[in-house]
Design a protein around this motif. Structure first.
Motif, mmCIF file in Angstrom:
data_model
loop_
_atom_site.group_PDB
_atom_site.id
_atom_site.type_symbol
_atom_site.label_atom_id
_atom_site.label_comp_id
_atom_site.label_asym_id
_atom_site.label_seq_id
_atom_site.Cartn_x
_atom_site.Cartn_y
_atom_site.Cartn_z
ATOM 1 N N ASN A 106 0.793 -1.412 -0.189
ATOM 2 C CA ASN A 106 -0.134 0.261 -0.057
ATOM 3 C C ASN A 106 0.803 1.202 0.095
ATOM 4 O OD1 ASN A 106 -2.513 -1.219 0.293
ATOM 5 N ND2 ASN A 106 -2.399 -1.956 2.170
ATOM 6 N N LEU A 107 2.223 1.186 -0.622
ATOM 7 C CA LEU A 107 3.011 2.329 -0.330
ATOM 8 C C LEU A 107 2.370 3.270 -1.642
ATOM 9 C CD1 LEU A 107 6.420 0.489 -0.151
ATOM 10 C CD2 LEU A 107 4.942 1.847 1.562
ATOM 11 N N TYR A 160 1.095 7.637 -2.230
ATOM 12 C CA TYR A 160 0.613 8.688 -1.642
ATOM 13 C C TYR A 160 -0.888 8.275 -1.198
ATOM 14 C CZ TYR A 160 -1.586 13.360 -0.458
ATOM 15 O OH TYR A 160 -2.453 14.307 -0.070
ATOM 16 N N THR A 196 -1.396 5.232 0.824
ATOM 17 C CA THR A 196 -1.117 5.118 2.256
ATOM 18 C C THR A 196 -2.104 6.049 2.906
ATOM 19 O OG1 THR A 196 1.195 5.431 1.988
ATOM 20 C CG2 THR A 196 0.476 6.462 3.982
ATOM 21 N N ILE A 231 6.239 3.352 8.303
ATOM 22 C CA ILE A 231 6.432 2.388 6.983
ATOM 23 C C ILE A 231 6.763 1.295 7.232
ATOM 24 C CG2 ILE A 231 7.338 2.456 4.517
ATOM 25 C CD1 ILE A 231 7.542 5.535 4.548
ATOM 26 N N ASN A 253 8.807 5.825 -1.756
ATOM 27 C CA ASN A 253 8.884 6.183 -0.359
ATOM 28 C C ASN A 253 8.658 7.555 -0.021
ATOM 29 O OD1 ASN A 253 9.595 3.603 0.260
ATOM 30 N ND2 ASN A 253 11.639 3.912 -0.124
ATOM 31 N N THR A 258 4.797 8.313 -0.074
ATOM 32 C CA THR A 258 4.275 7.669 1.097
ATOM 33 C C THR A 258 4.377 8.499 2.389
ATOM 34 O OG1 THR A 258 4.709 5.501 0.275
ATOM 35 C CG2 THR A 258 4.443 5.503 2.609
#
Length: 280
Positions: free
Chosen positions: A78-79, A81, A84, A105, A121, A124
């Protein structure tokens, strides 16, 4: 109890209660008991599929919500924007809480799974920063991040991670990642502090435990504390739940800490942040 203040000002107990694999009635009962025995930091994750049980255990414990620090995590599937933001709301609903104290995370995006892992990353993290600014999360952090992941994240982050939760136990404590994180003001949180039970057969640890009239698990958890980490042992056994938190009436000597530091590799999970979904 010893407390550790994070870089964002949030103060957490140095020992928490892990809930991995504790589901349904067992999860509810263990969380309730842990809180009644003095634990105030709880660790769960969307991946554990027990957030609802943890939430119910909190309510049944009778302990005021404001005294409890709840951690959950966004899973690697579910990484990004939007993902998340959605995953967070689902976790909040399952826990039946108005806010999360610490959101992590769970595993970093990596080169093996994403052509643009740094951006994944970063996006996220941007979502988490916004959720924190909205008051839905008190503190944001990461889990299983190596130096390369932390350095990449720092290029776009407005908030420095407060915590890096990593595998940390006698026989596998990642001193380089630990030192790098701590140098950046990021507190290390130790998962699997008892090395999947491998510590109980170690002769050195048994000898040190005998010296202090403590259990092997208490020695290992105290060793984690001596390294200025937060540790989150898990158990569903009432005796062990109580035993694990009683580690503040003794200290390990510098020589004992050094000996434990030098234990050969033991109990390593095989999980590496740059290698998922495979385990070596």
């Amino acid at each position: 109890m010893k407390y550790i203040t994070l870089n964002d000002g949030l103060t957490l107990p140095s020992i928490g209660f892990g809930t991995y694999k504790a589901t349904e009635e067992e999860g509810i009962a263990s969380v309730k008991l842990a809180l009644q025995k003095g634990y105030r930091l709880l660790d769960t994750a969307a991946r554990y599929e027990n957030e609802s049980a943890v939430g119910k255990g909190i309510k049944e414990s009778g302990i005021p919500r404001e005294e409890i620090f709840v951690t959950t995590k966004v899973w690697r599937d579910n990484l990004g924007y939007e993902n998340t933001k959605k995953a967070f709301e689902e976790s909040l609903q399952k826990l039946d809480l108005e806010y999360i104290d610490l959101y992590l995370i769970h595993w970093p995006a990596n080169e093996k799974n994403f052509d643009n892992w740094q951006e994944v990353n970063a996006e996220t993290w941007r979502a988490m920063e916004e959720l924190q600014a909205e008051g839905k999360i008190k503190s944001i952090g990461v889990s299983n991040f190596w130096q390369e992941h932390l350095e990449a994240l720092a290029k776009t982050a407005n908030v420095t991670p407060s915590i890096n939760q990593i595998e940390f136990h006698p026989g596998y404590w990642q001193p380089e990642v630990t030192q790098f994180s701590q140098d950046k003001g990021i507190v290390i949180e130790a998962w699997s502090p008892l090395a999947r039970g491998k510590v109980f057969d170690n002769e050195l640890l048994k000898s040190i435990a005998e010296t202090h009239n403590k259990s092997v698990s208490q020695i290992c958890l105290r060793w984690c504390i001596e390294h200025d980490t937060i540790t989150i042992p898990k158990s569903t056994t009432p005796e062990r739940i109580e035993d694990n938190i009683n580690i503040f009436d003794f200290e390990l000597s510098p020589e004992e800490i050094k000996q434990i530091n030098e234990i050969p590799e033991m109990g390593f999970s095989g999980e590496l942040p740059n290698n998922w979904p495979d385990i070596v």
